[in-house]
Design a protein around this motif. Structure first.
Motif, PDB file in Angstrom:
ATOM      1  N   THR A  31       0.828  -1.207   0.000  1.00 46.52           N
ATOM      2  CA  THR A  31       0.000   0.000   0.000  1.00 46.52           C
ATOM      3  C   THR A  31       0.859   1.253   0.000  1.00 46.52           C
ATOM      4  OG1 THR A  31      -1.761  -1.166   1.154  1.00 46.52           O
ATOM      5  CG2 THR A  31      -1.802   1.231   1.290  1.00 46.52           C
ATOM      6  N   VAL A  32       0.354   2.292  -0.654  1.00 45.82           N
ATOM      7  CA  VAL A  32       1.060   3.568  -0.754  1.00 45.82           C
ATOM      8  C   VAL A  32       0.139   4.690  -0.295  1.00 45.82           C
ATOM      9  CG1 VAL A  32       2.112   5.240  -2.333  1.00 45.82           C
ATOM     10  CG2 VAL A  32       2.524   2.784  -2.654  1.00 45.82           C
ATOM     11  N   ALA A  50      -2.054   7.942  -7.960  1.00 40.57           N
ATOM     12  CA  ALA A  50      -2.685   6.834  -7.239  1.00 40.57           C
ATOM     13  C   ALA A  50      -3.324   5.851  -8.209  1.00 40.57           C
ATOM     14  CB  ALA A  50      -3.735   7.386  -6.274  1.00 40.57           C
ATOM     15  N   THR A  54      -2.125   1.981  -8.473  1.00 40.20           N
ATOM     16  CA  THR A  54      -3.080   0.907  -8.212  1.00 40.20           C
ATOM     17  C   THR A  54      -3.141  -0.055  -9.391  1.00 40.20           C
ATOM     18  OG1 THR A  54      -4.390   2.292  -6.735  1.00 40.20           O
ATOM     19  CG2 THR A  54      -5.478   0.365  -7.670  1.00 40.20           C
ATOM     20  N   THR A  60      -3.814   2.174  -2.807  1.00 40.65           N
ATOM     21  CA  THR A  60      -3.331   3.549  -2.650  1.00 40.65           C
ATOM     22  C   THR A  60      -4.351   4.389  -1.910  1.00 40.65           C
ATOM     23  OG1 THR A  60      -4.278   4.274  -4.769  1.00 40.65           O
ATOM     24  CG2 THR A  60      -1.987   3.484  -4.796  1.00 40.65           C
TER      25      THR A  60
END
Length: 299
Positions: A31-32, A50, A54, A60
């Motif tokens: 995850t970011v 994002a 993704t 994200t």
């Protein structure tokens, strides 16, 4: 793509959580959390990055920092540097307990001023496993004072102190335009280049407002984001920057890369200006490609 609300210092902050297509991973997705340009909202630059991250296999979170967009916070359109770092801290806490997220694989990506915030945040939060900074603004008060001259820097602080005193006594918030291409209209981000993004359909977002508090300027010239490089330690760093950038200097990016105490990479792209890396496919695509490679190998 689903709404994602979390709280920081009692404020409700609004974001968008994107999760890759396909069956959920047993331990959750890498995850970011993203943070972006000064005045920006989640539907603009961070939303674009994002979406692409993704598609490459990351969950994200793009969100509106306090005082901006759909999030709570007063004064509106005020850059609160300590608050933005707290927002990132609590965004990660909220993500870590979400069932779609692998809490042991959370990274940070920042674009423009968000690059500096992502760097500073990651340096002091070991939950972040890797940080990528794209067209980063690495604010450094010492460097700003040197560039402006000590007297001019002090005069700017004195002016801000006067504004704060008046705000305290009257309760009135003074604002400047965020961008303007009219030299007679004072703006925090003056000139045709920021206006070419924020003043046109390129940045269309219903919640974006073309103003910033006058005291935002004090935040910008006093916050030290570059110091994050000194404390990043073993956290891997990727710096992506344009060779031509009049707003976030290539020299600042090189300095941060050299100051990083742990593993660091740098990618130079042959840009024509700063906002090329906001939404120009010729520049965004290689920036994302390298960021994906970096995050996949580091988290």
């Amino acid at each position: 793509m689903t709404p994602f609300t979390f709280h920081s210092d009692g404020l409700a902050l609004e974001g968008t959580l994107r999760v890759p297509d396909g069956p959920a991973q047993e331990t959750g997705w890498p995850t970011v959390v993203l943070t972006g340009p000064l005045s920006g909202v989640k539907e603009q630059v961070v939303g674009l990055y994002a979406e692409k991250l993704t598609a490459a296999g990351f969950a994200t979170l793009a969100f509106d920092h306090r005082n901006f967009g759909a999030s709570e916070g007063e004064p509106r359109q005020h850059e609160n540097s300590a608050g933005k770092l707290a927002d990132l801290r609590d965004a990660v806490s909220a993500l870590a307990i979400h069932p779609a997220v692998d809490e042991n694989r959370i990274g940070a990506v920042g674009i423009c001023l968000g690059g500096g915030y992502a760097l500073r945040f990651a340096a002091f939060d070991p939950r972040i496993k890797a940080v990528a900074c794209i067209a980063g603004g690495y604010n450094d008060p010492a460097a700003m004072r040197a560039a402006m001259g000590a007297d001019a820097y002090r005069a700017q602080l004195l002016q801000a102190a006067g504004t704060a005193a008046e705000q305290y006594s009257t309760g009135r918030i003074d604002y400047l335009a965020a961008v303007s291409d009219d030299e007679d209209v004072p703006a925090v981000m003056a000139g045709p280049e920021p206006f070419a993004y924020y003043g046109t359909e390129r940045s269309k977002a219903d919640t974006w407002v073309n103003r910033l508090t006058a005291l935002t300027v004090r935040e910008l010239i006093t916050v030290d984001l570059a110091i994050g490089a000194d404390f990043l330690g073993p956290t891997p760093l990727l710096v992506v920057h344009g060779t031509t950038d009049a707003y976030c200097s290539p020299e600042g990016a090189q300095t941060v890369f050299e100051r990083a105490k742990g593993p660091a990479q740098i990618l130079w792209l042959d840009t024509t200006n700063h906002i090329d890396l906001y939404d120009g496919p010729k520049y965004v695509e290689p920036a994302v490609e390298r960021t994906v490679e970096f995050l996949m190998s580091s988290m």
